[in-house]
Design an enzyme around this catalytic site. Sequence first.
Site, PDB file in Angstrom:
ATOM      1  N   HIS A   2       0.841  -1.197   0.000  1.00 40.17           N
ATOM      2  CA  HIS A   2       0.000   0.000   0.000  1.00 40.17           C
ATOM      3  C   HIS A   2       0.874   1.243   0.000  1.00 40.17           C
ATOM      4  CE1 HIS A   2      -2.680   3.098   1.671  1.00 40.17           C
ATOM      5  NE2 HIS A   2      -3.654   2.403   1.123  1.00 40.17           N
ATOM      6  N   ASP A   3       0.450   2.286  -0.708  1.00 36.74           N
ATOM      7  CA  ASP A   3       1.337   3.443  -0.892  1.00 36.74           C
ATOM      8  C   ASP A   3       1.660   4.142   0.428  1.00 36.74           C
ATOM      9  OD1 ASP A   3      -1.237   4.423  -0.639  1.00 36.74           O
ATOM     10  OD2 ASP A   3      -1.097   5.838  -2.290  1.00 36.74           O
TER      11      ASP A   3
END
Length: 242
Positions: A2-3
């Site tokens: 996930h960023d």
Amino acid sequence: SHDTASAVAGTVLGPDDAYVSCGTWGLAGLELERPVLDDAARQAGFTNEGGVDGRVRFLHNVMGLWLLSESVRTWEREDGRPVQLASLLAAAGQVETPLLFDVDDPRFLPPGDVPARIRAYAAEHGLRPPTGRAETTRAILESLAEAFATTLRRAAELSGRRVRRIQIVGGGALNALLCQLTADRSGLEVLAGPVEATALGNALVQGRTLGAVSGDLDGLRALVGRTLDQQHYLPRPLGKVS
């Protein structure tokens, strides 16, 4: 991954540091060893998200630089030419009595004329609306800084953690006025950078998996720290202009 998980992994977080991953949107919180699962945290809108090496990202979503980018788009449509952001930020830094508004009001989420919505918000709440672009820009950045500071104070209360410093990563780290105002509003030192924390964190975790680098999360962050120049912002008395 996930960023935001990647961005937090790519920071040089110390044990008493909070983080703000700020771009179009803002994610503000703490890195913890275990989640905070009580009703107070749930009602305050905080989430517990997985991080690297079993860490927990205890955070709250806050509006980010979407407000400014939508305002700039509105002004560019009006002018038919690009807005000079550096000049706009310099003028915003000289505004002495900025409007404070709730950046998380749902009216600000859709694309469109954000400056008009800010004026409407001010009128509805009996506040003096900003009268020009510099005042509007300062109102946005001052209100974002206040939202970051308030969120992190609440995160500290809910988790029982003491916060001594804030790390701002992502595109918001390039906005010196926002970083300084966050220091002012929180009363804490702010470190800005890395701008590309998401890419760095992702690359470090992949590199460790492939054997190119080794160490735990703190070791990976130490590598970032040895190769990174961060900007430091110390808090000033509220109301002081740049």
